[in-house]
Structures are given as C-alpha cells and as structure tokens.
Enzyme design. Structure first.
Site, PDB file in Angstrom:
ATOM      1  N   GLY A 362     -35.184   8.761 -40.529  1.00 63.82           N
ATOM      2  CA  GLY A 362     -35.359   7.564 -41.335  1.00 63.82           C
ATOM      3  C   GLY A 362     -35.073   7.821 -42.802  1.00 63.82           C
ATOM      4  N   HIS A 389     -37.536  14.003 -20.301  1.00 67.36           N
ATOM      5  CA  HIS A 389     -38.820  14.509 -19.814  1.00 67.36           C
ATOM      6  C   HIS A 389     -38.692  15.197 -18.453  1.00 67.36           C
ATOM      7  CE1 HIS A 389     -42.905  15.230 -20.241  1.00 67.36           C
ATOM      8  NE2 HIS A 389     -43.416  14.005 -20.265  1.00 67.36           N
ATOM      9  N   ASP A 393     -40.922  19.268 -21.825  1.00 66.74           N
ATOM     10  CA  ASP A 393     -42.266  18.693 -21.883  1.00 66.74           C
ATOM     11  C   ASP A 393     -42.666  18.457 -23.337  1.00 66.74           C
ATOM     12  OD1 ASP A 393     -43.308  21.167 -22.982  1.00 66.74           O
ATOM     13  OD2 ASP A 393     -43.248  21.987 -20.950  1.00 66.74           O
TER      14      ASP A 393
END
Length: 419
Positions: A362, A389, A393
């Site tokens: 950002g 995923h 993890d």
C-alpha cells in the site's frame, strides 16, 4: 514476442505482377487471434526487406510482423484495434518478379495451395465482378452458402462489409441497408458491448485458475523511516536510473527466500509434488498502455539493488510502449504488487498460478505512535500477503514476512548478503 517472419508464410497469387498475400502465422500454442495495434506502413508505400510493417498483440505478448521482400504494400485487411484470426490474410505486397523469381516451375496442381480467400475472390469475380468485398468476407459468404451479390451493401462504392453479411445472416432474406437516424438535440445513452482485449483474456484466464486456490491472507506494517533516509542519500549519486522503493522491496524478498525457499515453489505432476525454484524471478504488476501486465525480473538473487532498478526501468519503458514480449512475462516464481502508487493501504492480492505467494504493498502513510511518553511520527507501509494454503501454512508466511520486514527496517543488514 518478436517474430522473425520468413517467406514461408506467404502464398503466391496468380496475378502476373506478383502480388503476395501475407497469412497471419500461428505465434504460439492456444492462440486463436491477435489484436492489430499499429500499422507502420500505409498502402502505396514502399518497404524494405525485414522492415517492420505491423505491431500486434496476443494474450501472450507483443508481436512484430516484418516484410521478407522489398516491395510496395497494396492493401491492409485489418485496421488498428481490430481482432484478426490466425490464418487470415493480413496484407498484400507487390514485389519485383525479376528480383524474386518463383522457385522452380509452378504446376497447375499447386493452385490448390492458394488461400481459400483468393480462390473465392477469383471464382466469384467471374460471375459477380461488380460486387466489392474483401477476401475474408467472400470466404465467409461461401462457407455459409450465400450468394454475395444478394447481400445489401453499406460500404463505400457498394462494398459488402462483414457487418452486412452478419446482418444478412441474422435477419430475414430481404434486408434493407440501415438508415442513419436524424440528429436530435439529446441522444439516449445505450449499452455498449466491448470485446475482451488479449490482455483482458489473459487476466480472465489467470483469475479463473486462481479461484481453485485456497488463499491464506496475512497483513503486516513496515516502518520505513530508515529506508526513506537511505534512499534519499543514494538518489543523489544516481543520475542514470530512477530509484524507487520497489528495488529494495524486491531485493529484500529475494534475501528472505534463502531462509524460506518453500515460498518460491510451484506444484508439479498434477499437484502430487512441488519444486522449490533456485532462481528468484520476481514478478511485479504494472499498469501499461495495453492494460495490467505482470512481467518479472529474473535471477534477483544475483542482482544488486541498482541492477534491479535498471531492469525494472527497462520493463517499464517497454510496457509504456506496449512492447513487453512473452519472455519477460513468463517464468515468474513469486510476485509483488504495489498499489501504493495509486492509493490504498491494504489489499487482498490474488495468487498468480503456478506461484504460491504474492505480496501487495500500500501507500506509505504517517502515523503518530507513543514512544517513551512522547508521540512520534513514523512513516508506515502497509503490506498484504496471500499464500497458497495447500502448501504454505500461516506460521511459515508470518516468519517469511517478518524476515522481509527486518531487512527493510534495517537495510544495513542487506549489505551482509550483497555480492
């Protein structure tokens, strides 16, 4: 993707003045059409051998079509911003029959190798010599079993356009040419149907594939004060390249991958195995003239921050011209997307298959924080991460981002690893 087009993609016409029709070749597997972006030569202009005539784009990269002859361009079959199917005629060129004599004797049987568009144009001209139409329109009319002379025309000098043929196919047998409505003071807004560009088609395909990935999202703030001062100091000694924060972000990512190589992986063998890539090819999203593209800087593990900045400048220059080629778009292993140049603080970036990790950055914003009883203004960068995923993890992603954060907040640590 620069194509060295040879003579094999040309088909000889039966005209005595040696008009050659250029057939659009197959630039890559799975590509059905290209978008004509820009013509560099107009009909009636002379060209030299190997001169670039036309620039186009597929969903996989930039293409240049070159002339293998000295000659004169006589006709364009497609205009800029039009979609041209693979295998269709692109342009005609008139060449010197003495300078480029036909190889061997031409037998009558070889007439069967003439493009269907030209066969149709020759045969149709005998019975409908007064009907004007492009070879592509004639070919489509023949495929549909339609007598082209029965189609009401709206083109210049009575030329039958592709739109006329499509309108004829959709409507009743007796179709009248469309009449322009009278100009009125206020025109009612209408919906507009827009065909996807090659870049948009590629993005559609990539995002559809990404839907199958279970995304793990993680966010972290980076204190940028030290890096801001370091960059400010380095910029004074650089005159040949613009140094942004992105080369620092990319180099820090590459260094963090040494500690967490699994983040630089991709699945193979129907997702039964994964390979940890040795090359750190960092992709970065870039807003170009053709739309959103994602080239990559290859082998960042072997590049300095300065060298990364130079390579990024090269890719941005090509992107601004719409000339990013396929080699620069392929082979990425991990990705960074910087939305901060436009605005925003946090995002939820979408993974680019077959990669397994992407970071979204950002804008750098000031924040007041309490330190030893006093409020201090800090410059803070918001970062957002998405991981596959199925392989990564949450703990691994958190540790990877923590290492990346450490290198950026203490940029002197990167000096220990620079070669």
């Amino acid at each position: 993707m620069l194509l060295n087009i040879g003579r094999r993609f040309f088909r000889r016409s039966s005209l005595l003045n040696r008009l050659e029709t250029f057939i659009i070749p197959q630039p890559g597997e799975g590509i059905a059409e290209v978008e004509i972006q820009h013509w560099l030569i107009k009909p009636g202009e002379s060209v030299k051998e190997f001169q670039v005539l036309c620039e186009a784009r597929s969903d996989k990269g930039f293409i240049e079509y070159k002339s293998p002859y000295d000659g004169t361009i006589t006709e364009h079959f497609y205009n800029a911003n039009q979609m041209a199917p693979i295998g269709a005629p692109l342009f005609k060129i008139e060449i010197d029959d003495k300078k480029y004599p036909p190889k061997g004797n031409i037998k009558k049987e070889e007439d069967t190798e003439t493009p269907k568009e030209e066969q149709l144009e020759e045969s149709t001209s005998k019975t409908h010599s007064k009907v004007l139409a492009t070879p592509a329109v004639r070919f489509l009319a023949k495929q549909k079993g339609i007598d082209i002379s029965t189609i009401p025309s709206t083109g210049k000098d009575g030329r039958v356009l592709k739109e006329d043929l499509l309108r004829y196919l959709e409507g009743p047998s007796h179709v009248t040419p469309p009449v322009r409505p009278a100009t009125v003071a206020s025109v009612e807004a209408k919906d507009k149907v827009v065909k996807l560009s090659p870049i948009q088609k590629g993005m559609f395909k990539a995002m559809t594939e990404a839907l199958a990935i279970p995304h793990l999202t993680y966010c972290e703030d980076i204190y940028m004060d030290t890096l801001i001062e370091l960059r400010k100091m380095i910029k004074t000694s650089l005159t040949d390249v613009k140094l942004t924060f992105m080369p620092f972000f990319i180099k820090a990512m590459s260094l963090a991958l040494y500690d967490f190589p699994i983040a630089n992986s991709s699945f193979i063998n129907n997702n039964t195995e994964f390979v940890m890539k040795s090359s750190h090819n960092v992709s970065f999203a870039m807003d170009s003239r053709a739309g959103l593209i994602v080239p990559n800087i290859k082998n960042c593990q072997n590049l300095s921050i300065y060298e990364i900045a130079v390579e990024m400048a090269r890719l941005q220059e090509l992107g601004s011209q719409g000339k990013i080629n396929q080699a620069d778009l392929e082979g990425g292993t991990i990705c960074l997307s910087n939305i901060g140049t436009i605005g925003g603080t946090y995002t939820a970036p979408i993974i680019m298959t077959p990669q397994v990790l992407i970071g979204g950055l950002g804008a750098i914003r000031p924040r007041l924080e309490r330190n030893k009883g006093e409020f201090v203004e800090r410059q803070v960068l918001g970062s957002s991460w998405s991981a596959d995923h199925r392989l990564l993890d949450g703990a691994t992603v958190a540790r990877f981002v923590a290492r990346w954060k450490e290198l950026l907040e203490n940029p002197s640590l990167m000096l220990l690893h620079l070669k």
